[in-house]
Scaffold this motif. Structure first.
Motif, PDB file in Angstrom:
ATOM      1  N   VAL A  16      79.375  15.490  64.451  1.00  0.00           N
ATOM      2  CA  VAL A  16      78.593  15.465  65.686  1.00  0.00           C
ATOM      3  C   VAL A  16      79.062  16.600  66.597  1.00  0.00           C
ATOM      4  CG1 VAL A  16      78.121  14.083  67.741  1.00  0.00           C
ATOM      5  CG2 VAL A  16      78.201  12.991  65.514  1.00  0.00           C
ATOM      6  N   ARG A  17      78.104  17.238  67.292  1.00  0.00           N
ATOM      7  CA  ARG A  17      78.455  18.325  68.222  1.00  0.00           C
ATOM      8  C   ARG A  17      78.675  17.839  69.640  1.00  0.00           C
ATOM      9  NH1 ARG A  17      74.472  22.629  68.647  1.00  0.00           N
ATOM     10  NH2 ARG A  17      73.090  20.870  68.808  1.00  0.00           N
ATOM     11  N   THR A  18      77.984  16.775  70.046  1.00  0.00           N
ATOM     12  CA  THR A  18      78.139  16.249  71.396  1.00  0.00           C
ATOM     13  C   THR A  18      78.199  14.724  71.345  1.00  0.00           C
ATOM     14  OG1 THR A  18      75.752  16.136  71.791  1.00  0.00           O
ATOM     15  CG2 THR A  18      76.868  18.177  72.456  1.00  0.00           C
ATOM     16  N   LEU A  24      76.685   6.104  65.903  1.00  0.00           N
ATOM     17  CA  LEU A  24      76.260   7.367  65.305  1.00  0.00           C
ATOM     18  C   LEU A  24      74.902   7.132  64.652  1.00  0.00           C
ATOM     19  CD1 LEU A  24      79.555   8.428  63.479  1.00  0.00           C
ATOM     20  CD2 LEU A  24      78.717   9.247  65.676  1.00  0.00           C
ATOM     21  N   TYR A  25      73.944   8.010  64.967  1.00  0.00           N
ATOM     22  CA  TYR A  25      72.608   7.827  64.396  1.00  0.00           C
ATOM     23  C   TYR A  25      71.935   9.175  64.205  1.00  0.00           C
ATOM     24  CZ  TYR A  25      71.435   8.217  69.359  1.00  0.00           C
ATOM     25  OH  TYR A  25      71.334   8.641  70.654  1.00  0.00           O
ATOM     26  N   PRO A  26      71.244   9.315  63.066  1.00  0.00           N
ATOM     27  CA  PRO A  26      70.551  10.569  62.793  1.00  0.00           C
ATOM     28  C   PRO A  26      69.164  10.580  63.450  1.00  0.00           C
ATOM     29  CG  PRO A  26      70.360   9.133  60.911  1.00  0.00           C
ATOM     30  CD  PRO A  26      71.209   8.405  61.929  1.00  0.00           C
ATOM     31  N   ILE A  27      68.836  11.715  64.046  1.00  0.00           N
ATOM     32  CA  ILE A  27      67.489  11.942  64.555  1.00  0.00           C
ATOM     33  C   ILE A  27      67.042  13.323  64.084  1.00  0.00           C
ATOM     34  CG2 ILE A  27      67.732  10.379  66.524  1.00  0.00           C
ATOM     35  CD1 ILE A  27      68.181  12.834  68.304  1.00  0.00           C
ATOM     36  N   ILE A  28      65.836  13.699  64.392  1.00  0.00           N
ATOM     37  CA  ILE A  28      65.275  14.959  63.907  1.00  0.00           C
ATOM     38  C   ILE A  28      66.146  16.158  64.269  1.00  0.00           C
ATOM     39  CG2 ILE A  28      63.264  16.507  64.096  1.00  0.00           C
ATOM     40  CD1 ILE A  28      62.774  13.912  62.506  1.00  0.00           C
ATOM     41  N   PRO A  60      76.445  -0.094  59.692  1.00  0.00           N
ATOM     42  CA  PRO A  60      76.808   1.279  59.335  1.00  0.00           C
ATOM     43  C   PRO A  60      76.704   2.283  60.489  1.00  0.00           C
ATOM     44  CG  PRO A  60      74.717   0.651  58.325  1.00  0.00           C
ATOM     45  CD  PRO A  60      75.289  -0.594  58.941  1.00  0.00           C
ATOM     46  N   ALA A  61      75.965   1.971  61.534  1.00  0.00           N
ATOM     47  CA  ALA A  61      75.826   2.911  62.648  1.00  0.00           C
ATOM     48  C   ALA A  61      76.915   2.741  63.704  1.00  0.00           C
ATOM     49  CB  ALA A  61      74.455   2.748  63.314  1.00  0.00           C
ATOM     50  N   THR A  62      77.653   1.634  63.659  1.00  0.00           N
ATOM     51  CA  THR A  62      78.626   1.368  64.717  1.00  0.00           C
ATOM     52  C   THR A  62      80.058   1.405  64.211  1.00  0.00           C
ATOM     53  OG1 THR A  62      78.557  -1.024  64.384  1.00  0.00           O
ATOM     54  CG2 THR A  62      77.028  -0.121  65.995  1.00  0.00           C
ATOM     55  N   THR A  63      80.929   1.862  65.104  1.00  0.00           N
ATOM     56  CA  THR A  63      82.368   1.755  64.911  1.00  0.00           C
ATOM     57  C   THR A  63      82.904   1.093  66.167  1.00  0.00           C
ATOM     58  OG1 THR A  63      82.398   3.804  63.623  1.00  0.00           O
ATOM     59  CG2 THR A  63      84.510   3.008  64.455  1.00  0.00           C
ATOM     60  N   VAL A  64      83.511  -0.069  66.000  1.00  0.00           N
ATOM     61  CA  VAL A  64      84.087  -0.786  67.133  1.00  0.00           C
ATOM     62  C   VAL A  64      85.585  -0.520  67.132  1.00  0.00           C
ATOM     63  CG1 VAL A  64      84.440  -3.029  68.233  1.00  0.00           C
ATOM     64  CG2 VAL A  64      82.297  -2.566  67.000  1.00  0.00           C
ATOM     65  N   PHE A  65      86.056   0.054  68.229  1.00  0.00           N
ATOM     66  CA  PHE A  65      87.473   0.332  68.401  1.00  0.00           C
ATOM     67  C   PHE A  65      88.086  -0.763  69.266  1.00  0.00           C
ATOM     68  CE2 PHE A  65      85.522   4.408  67.621  1.00  0.00           C
ATOM     69  CZ  PHE A  65      86.439   5.094  66.831  1.00  0.00           C
ATOM     70  N   VAL A  66      89.317  -1.149  68.952  1.00  0.00           N
ATOM     71  CA  VAL A  66      90.066  -2.067  69.800  1.00  0.00           C
ATOM     72  C   VAL A  66      91.406  -1.427  70.149  1.00  0.00           C
ATOM     73  CG1 VAL A  66      88.967  -4.192  69.008  1.00  0.00           C
ATOM     74  CG2 VAL A  66      90.986  -3.351  67.824  1.00  0.00           C
ATOM     75  N   ALA A  67      91.822  -1.650  71.384  1.00  0.00           N
ATOM     76  CA  ALA A  67      93.113  -1.147  71.853  1.00  0.00           C
ATOM     77  C   ALA A  67      94.071  -2.325  71.957  1.00  0.00           C
ATOM     78  CB  ALA A  67      92.953  -0.482  73.221  1.00  0.00           C
ATOM     79  N   ARG A  68      95.265  -2.126  71.445  1.00  0.00           N
ATOM     80  CA  ARG A  68      96.299  -3.163  71.497  1.00  0.00           C
ATOM     81  C   ARG A  68      97.492  -2.659  72.297  1.00  0.00           C
ATOM     82  NH1 ARG A  68      95.512  -7.060  67.546  1.00  0.00           N
ATOM     83  NH2 ARG A  68      93.953  -6.488  65.992  1.00  0.00           N
TER      84      ARG A  68
END
Length: 144
Positions: free
Chosen positions: A106-108, A64-68, A43-51
């Motif tokens: 996400v901001r950054t 993407l991961y939540p922190i304080i 759930p934290a990863t998105t793997v993109f592939v280019a064709r």
């Protein structure tokens, strides 16, 4: 050029990662299909592939991961096949990840790149990434 999110590990995908991974890291162990599927399903990863047509010519992982202090985004493991470099693959992958991160709130978006990867560093700066003055520390855990 088509950018897709990896949802299923087919023979084509497994073969592409077998070809691309050594171009990313000479020390990385080969990935099994099961390991690649687990990464793509996490759930934290998105793997993109280019064709380019039917051929997978690059990949990027967005984490993407939540922190304080809020939701964070980090781009990792960007690799473009040596035969496809200079054709906009890295830019297309990076901007797809940035859009996805923005949609998530996400901001950054952070990434790291070795100084020796001069082309990649020029690309990231051209896309608007700013070099941060920071100390990056790494602790190596010795496996028994």
């Amino acid at each position: 050029m088509q950018i897709d999110i990896l949802s299923e590990v087919t023979d084509e995908v497994a073969d592409a990662f077998t070809r691309l991974l050594p171009q990313l890291s000479s020390s990385a162990a080969p990935l099994s299909r099961a390991a690649l599927a687990a990464i793509a399903a996490h759930p934290a990863t998105t793997v993109f592939v280019a064709r380019d047509g039917e051929t997978i010519v690059g990949t990027l992982t967005l984490v993407l991961y939540p922190i304080i202090t809020g939701l964070r985004a980090h781009i990792d493991d960007v690799v473009v096949d040596s035969a496809a470099r200079g054709k906009g693959v890295g830019e297309a992958l990076t901007m797809a990840a940035v859009r996805r991160a923005g949609e998530a709130g996400v901001r950054t978006v952070d990434l790291t790149s070795r100084p020796s990867r001069e082309g990649a560093n020029r690309l990231y700066q051209r896309l608007g990434f700013e070099l941060r003055e920071s100390n990056l520390y790494r602790y190596t855990i010795r496996q028994k």
